[in-house]
Design an enzyme around this catalytic site. Structure first.
Site, PDB file in Angstrom:
ATOM      1  N   HIS A  45       0.721  -1.062  -0.083  1.00  0.00           N
ATOM      2  CA  HIS A  45      -0.182   0.120  -0.074  1.00  0.00           C
ATOM      3  C   HIS A  45       0.889   1.208  -0.005  1.00  0.00           C
ATOM      4  CE1 HIS A  45      -2.735   2.746   2.068  1.00  0.00           C
ATOM      5  NE2 HIS A  45      -3.677   2.133   1.470  1.00  0.00           N
ATOM      6  N   ASP A  95       2.839  -5.247   7.809  1.00  0.00           N
ATOM      7  CA  ASP A  95       1.485  -4.287   7.783  1.00  0.00           C
ATOM      8  C   ASP A  95       0.388  -5.191   7.940  1.00  0.00           C
ATOM      9  OD1 ASP A  95      -0.755  -3.139   6.917  1.00  0.00           O
ATOM     10  OD2 ASP A  95       0.271  -2.230   4.863  1.00  0.00           O
ATOM     11  N   GLN A 118      -4.793  -5.490   6.494  1.00  0.00           N
ATOM     12  CA  GLN A 118      -5.852  -6.179   6.077  1.00  0.00           C
ATOM     13  C   GLN A 118      -5.834  -7.491   6.707  1.00  0.00           C
ATOM     14  OE1 GLN A 118      -8.288  -5.225   3.915  1.00  0.00           O
ATOM     15  NE2 GLN A 118      -7.177  -3.108   3.663  1.00  0.00           N
ATOM     16  N   LYS A 124     -10.302  -0.775   9.884  1.00  0.00           N
ATOM     17  CA  LYS A 124     -10.409  -2.065   9.227  1.00  0.00           C
ATOM     18  C   LYS A 124     -10.963  -3.238   9.798  1.00  0.00           C
ATOM     19  CE  LYS A 124      -7.638  -0.213   5.913  1.00  0.00           C
ATOM     20  NZ  LYS A 124      -7.922   0.635   4.720  1.00  0.00           N
ATOM     21  N   CYS A 161      -4.663   2.464  -3.635  1.00  0.00           N
ATOM     22  CA  CYS A 161      -3.635   3.105  -3.068  1.00  0.00           C
ATOM     23  C   CYS A 161      -2.503   2.269  -3.228  1.00  0.00           C
ATOM     24  CB  CYS A 161      -3.783   3.611  -1.564  1.00  0.00           C
ATOM     25  SG  CYS A 161      -4.903   4.611  -0.922  1.00  0.00           S
TER      26      CYS A 161
HETATM   27  C1  LIG Z   1      -2.615  -2.960   3.301  1.00  0.00           C
HETATM   28  C2  LIG Z   1      -2.786  -1.368   4.000  1.00  0.00           C
HETATM   29  N1  LIG Z   1      -1.769  -1.014   4.431  1.00  0.00           N
HETATM   30  C3  LIG Z   1      -1.887   0.184   5.264  1.00  0.00           C
HETATM   31  C4  LIG Z   1      -3.344   0.962   5.073  1.00  0.00           C
HETATM   32  C5  LIG Z   1      -3.335   2.335   5.896  1.00  0.00           C
HETATM   33  O1  LIG Z   1      -3.863   2.086   6.936  1.00  0.00           O
HETATM   34  P1  LIG Z   1      -4.635   3.318   7.961  1.00  0.00           P
HETATM   35  O2  LIG Z   1      -5.826   3.714   7.106  1.00  0.00           O
HETATM   36  O3  LIG Z   1      -4.941   2.687   9.326  1.00  0.00           O
HETATM   37  O4  LIG Z   1      -3.764   4.560   7.903  1.00  0.00           O
HETATM   38  C6  LIG Z   1      -4.342   0.296   4.492  1.00  0.00           C
HETATM   39  C7  LIG Z   1      -5.565   0.979   4.396  1.00  0.00           C
HETATM   40  O5  LIG Z   1      -5.952   1.715   3.483  1.00  0.00           O
HETATM   41  C8  LIG Z   1      -4.187  -0.926   3.964  1.00  0.00           C
HETATM   42  O6  LIG Z   1      -5.197  -1.527   3.022  1.00  0.00           O
END
Ligand SMILES: Cc1ncc(COP(=O)(O)O)c(C=O)c1O
Lengths: 148, 405
Positions: free
Chosen positions: B122, B199, B202, B225, B363
Site C-alpha cells: 500500500h 503491515d 488487512q 479495518k 492506493c
Molecule cells: C494494506 C494496507 N496498509 C495500510 C493501510 C493504511 O491504513 P490506515 O488507514 O490505518 O492508515 C491500508 C488502508 O488503506 C491498507 O489496506
C-alpha cells in the site's frame, strides 16, 4: 428510465462509440494533461491556436466513459471558437456543473447541457470537468491541470 | 459455526437503503462497518467517563484511564503480544509505519544502506520509506511479484544483502487479497539479521494473528479495518526495540521530567504517545478486539473461506470479467476488470443497485502498473456479508454490462 440510464444511454455511450476528435494529432501549438489523482483519470488536450482562434482541438487519455464523452463533446463545441470565447464557455460549464448548484440549463452551452445529469452523481462531476480544466490550462500555457 | 444473521443484526450500518435498494456493502477493505458494541463503547466514554487520561486524580480521569488501558490489554490478547506495554496507540497503520521509519530505522541507516519492501505494498508502506531514503541516502529495494499477485520469494534470499537494514512487508494485500507467507519471510530476514515490520491492516479483520509465533519485530494494526473506529490503531513492537528507540513526537505525556535544559522521557509505551490521544478511538478499538474474539477468529476464517469460494465462482459467470490476482492463499478480496467498461462507470452504475465497491488503484499504484491497468473494481468481503449479496453484486454487474451493449 432512471437518470443514470438516461445519462449513459442518450449521451455518454453515443460519444464513446463515436468519439469526436479523438487521438493525438501530428502537431499542435498548445497542450496540457488533465489529471484526477483520486480517480486515476487522465485526459490530454491538444490545441492549435491560430490568430486567437482554436482551429483544431483533439484529446486522448485513459479514463471513464463520462470523462471521455465530456472531452468528445467539448472538442466538438470548442472548435473554431476564439480563445476568449472558449475560456468564457469554460466558466459557464463550471457554473453548470458546480456541485450543489441548482443551475439546470445554460442556453449558451447547447448540447453540453445533457451532462448536467452528472451532477446527480457528485463523485463523478470531476470526471466531466477534467477535460475543460485541461483545455484552459493549455491555453494558459500550463502543462498540467487538476480538478482540485 | 457462525450464525451470520445474528452478527449482521449487530451492525446498524448494514441496514439501510441506497438509491432505494438495500445496501450491499462490499468495500470492507477500505473501511469496515462497526458493530453496536463499538459505537456503545465510544458513546459510554463520552457520556459517562469523559475526562483526560493519565493525569487526573479525580474519579472520571481514573475510570477513563482504566478503560483506555483495558483496551490496550484487549489488543495485546488479540495479537498474543507478550505484554500490553508492547503496544503503542496510533492513528492507524500509516502513522505506525512513519513512526518506525523515523525512529527505529532512521537511527540505524546510513547512505547506501537498503530498505526492503514488496511490490504488493500500500502507498503507506512505500512513501514513508522514500522519505527516509531522501533523508538518509538509503536505497529502497522491492521484492517482485508474479502474474498471480504472489511475491517471488525465491528471490528473497538474494535481496537480503549485508546492506539491508530493515524489511517491511504487507501481511495481506488490500488490492488483490494475497496472503503473504510472512512467518517464513520473517525467518529468512532474521537469518540475515534484518528486523521486520508487517503491515497487518488487512490481516487482523480476517486472520488469527500471533505476533510471537510470527516473530516479527513490529506489527501494525488499523482500527477502522477491523470494525473499530477511524483514526485508531496500534503498533506492536518487541520490547527491546521499543526501549531502545528514540521518541517520535515530543510533548506532554511522553515525558517524566522536563526542565529547559533537558527532558527525561517516560517509559514505554507512553514515550511514544505524546499529547492527548484519541481516547474514545482507543476504547472503541478495544471493544472491537473483544467483539472479534467473542466471535472467534477461527469462525471468521471459516466464513471467509465460504464466501470467497462462492464469490469467486459467481464472479466468473460474468461475461468479460477478468480477475486481477489469483494467489493460492487469498482473503475474500476480488479485484477485477470488465472488458470495455471503465471501473468508475461500473462503480457508479452498481451503486444505483445499492452495491458499494471500490474502484481505482486502491492506493497501490505499482500493482496496477505491473498489470498494465489504470485500476480495477474491488469487491472486498467481511464475515457479515452473505451469498445473497454476492448474487446482487453479480446481477448488478450484468446490468451494467447490458447498459453498455
Ligand atoms: C494494506 C494496507 N496498509 C495500510 C493501510 C493504511 O491504513 P490506515 O488507514 O490505518 O492508515 C491500508 C488502508 O488503506 C491498507 O489496506
Amino acid at each position: 428510465m432512471t437518470d443514470l440510464n438516461k445519462l449513459y444511454k442518450q449521451t455518454i455511450l453515443e460519444h464513446n462509440r463515436n468519439p469526436r476528435n479523438f487521438g493525438k494529432p501530428e502537431s499542435w501549438t498548445h497542450h496540457a494533461e488533465g489529471l484526477n489523482a483520486i480517480c486515476g483519470d487522465l485526459v490530454n488536450v491538444y490545441l492549435t491556436i491560430e490568430e486567437d482562434v482554436i482551429s483544431s482541438i483533439a484529446y486522448d487519455g485513459e479514463s471513464c466513459a463520462i470523462s471521455m464523452a465530456s472531452a468528445s463533446m467539448m472538442t466538438e463545441f470548442i472548435k473554431n471558437r476564439t480563445v476568449k470565447d472558449a475560456l468564457e464557455k469554460f466558466e459557464l460549464f463550471c457554473q453548470l456543473m458546480a456541485k450543489g448548484s441548482d443551475v439546470k440549463h445554460i442556453d449558451d452551452l447547447a448540447a453540453l447541457n445533457h451532462l448536467v445529469t452528472v451532477k446527480k452523481f457528485p463523485s463523478r462531476i470531476k470526471s466531466a470537468t477534467l477535460c475543460w480544466h485541461a483545455m484552459a490550462a493549455a491555453i494558459n500555457g500550463q502543462a498540467t491541470a487538476t480538478t482540485e | 459455526m457462525l450464525n451470520n444473521k445474528n452478527y449482521r443484526d449487530q451492525f446498524p450500518g448494514l441496514h439501510q437503503e441506497v438509491h432505494g435498494k438495500p445496501l450491499v456493502y462490499l468495500d470492507n477493505a477500505a473501511t469496515a462497518q462497526r458493530p453496536q458494541v463499538v459505537i456503545d463503547a465510544i458513546n459510554d466514554y463520552y457520556v459517562n467517563h469523559n475526562a483526560n487520561i493519565h493525569r487526573g486524580v479525580h474519579s472520571l480521569s481514573e475510570s477513563a484511564t482504566d478503560l483506555y488501558e483495558n483496551a490496550r490489554k484487549s489488543l495485546a490478547k488479540l495479537l498474543n503480544a507478550p505484554s500490553e506495554k508492547d503496544l503503542i496507540f496510533v492513528r492507524g497503520c500509516t502513522e505506525a509505519v512513519n513512526l518506525v521509519a523515523q525512529t527505529f530505522v532512521r537511527s540505524r541507516v546510513q547512505k547506501g544502506d537498503e530498505i526492503l519492501i514488496s511490490h504488493l505494498e500500500h502507498h503507506s508502506n512505500i512513501v514513508p520509506w522514500q522519505l527516509l531514503c531522501e533523508q538518509t541516502g538509503a536505497v529502497l529495494k522491492v521484492i517482485p511479484m508474479n502474474d498471480a499477485g504472489e511475491l517471488c520469494l525465491e528471490q528473497l534470499d538474494d535481496l537480503l544483502t549485508d546492506k539491508t537494514k530493515f524489511m517491511s512487508v504487507v501481511h495481506v494485500s488490500n488490492a488483490l487479497g494475497t496472503i503473504n507467507p510472512v512467518k517464513e519471510m520473517v525467518a529468512k530476514a532474521h537469518a540475515k539479521g534484518v528486523p521486520v515490520m508487517l503491515d497487518g491492516a488487512q490481516a487482523t479483520p480476517h486472520l488469527k494473528v500471533d505476533v510471537q509465533d510470527l516473530d516479527c519485530d513490529f506489527y501494525t494494526v488499523s482500527g477502522h479495518k477491523m470494525y473499530g473506529p477511524t483514526g485508531s490503531g496500534v503498533l506492536y513492537g518487541k520490547a527491546e526495540h521499543l526501549e531502545a528507540m528514540p521518541p517520535y513526537h515530543g510533548g506532554g505525556e511522553m515525558i517524566s521530567k522536563v526542565t529547559f535544559e533537558s527532558t527525561v522521557y517516560n517509559a514505554v509505551p507512553a514515550k511514544f504517545e505524546a499529547g492527548t490521544p484519541n481516547i474514545a478511538g482507543g476504547i472503541g478499538l478495544g471493544a472491537a478486539a473483544e467483539f472479534m474474539m467473542s466471535i472467534g477468529l477461527e469462525n471468521i476464517e471459516q466464513r471467509d473461506a465460504e464466501l470467497k469460494s462462492y464469490a469467486e465462482q459467481a464472479l466468473l459467470t460474468v461475461p468479460g470479467l477478468r480477475l486481477v490476482g489469483n494467489a493460492k492463499h487469498k482473503s475474500p478480496v476480488f479485484s477485477f476488470v470488465i472488458d470495455g467498461i471503465h471501473a468508475h462507470d461500473i462503480g457508479t452504475i452498481i451503486d444505483h443497485h445499492g452495491v458499494a465497491i471500490r474502484t481505482g488503484h486502491h492506493c497501490t499504484m505499482p500493482i496496477f502498473q505491473y498489470f498494465g491497468l489504470a485500476g480495477s473494481c474491488r469487491a472486498s468481503f467481511a464475515f457479515y456479508n452473505t451469498e445473497a449479496e454476492v448474487d446482487v453484486l453479480v446481477g448488478a454487474l450484468k446490468k451494467a454490462i447490458a447498459m453498455f451493449e
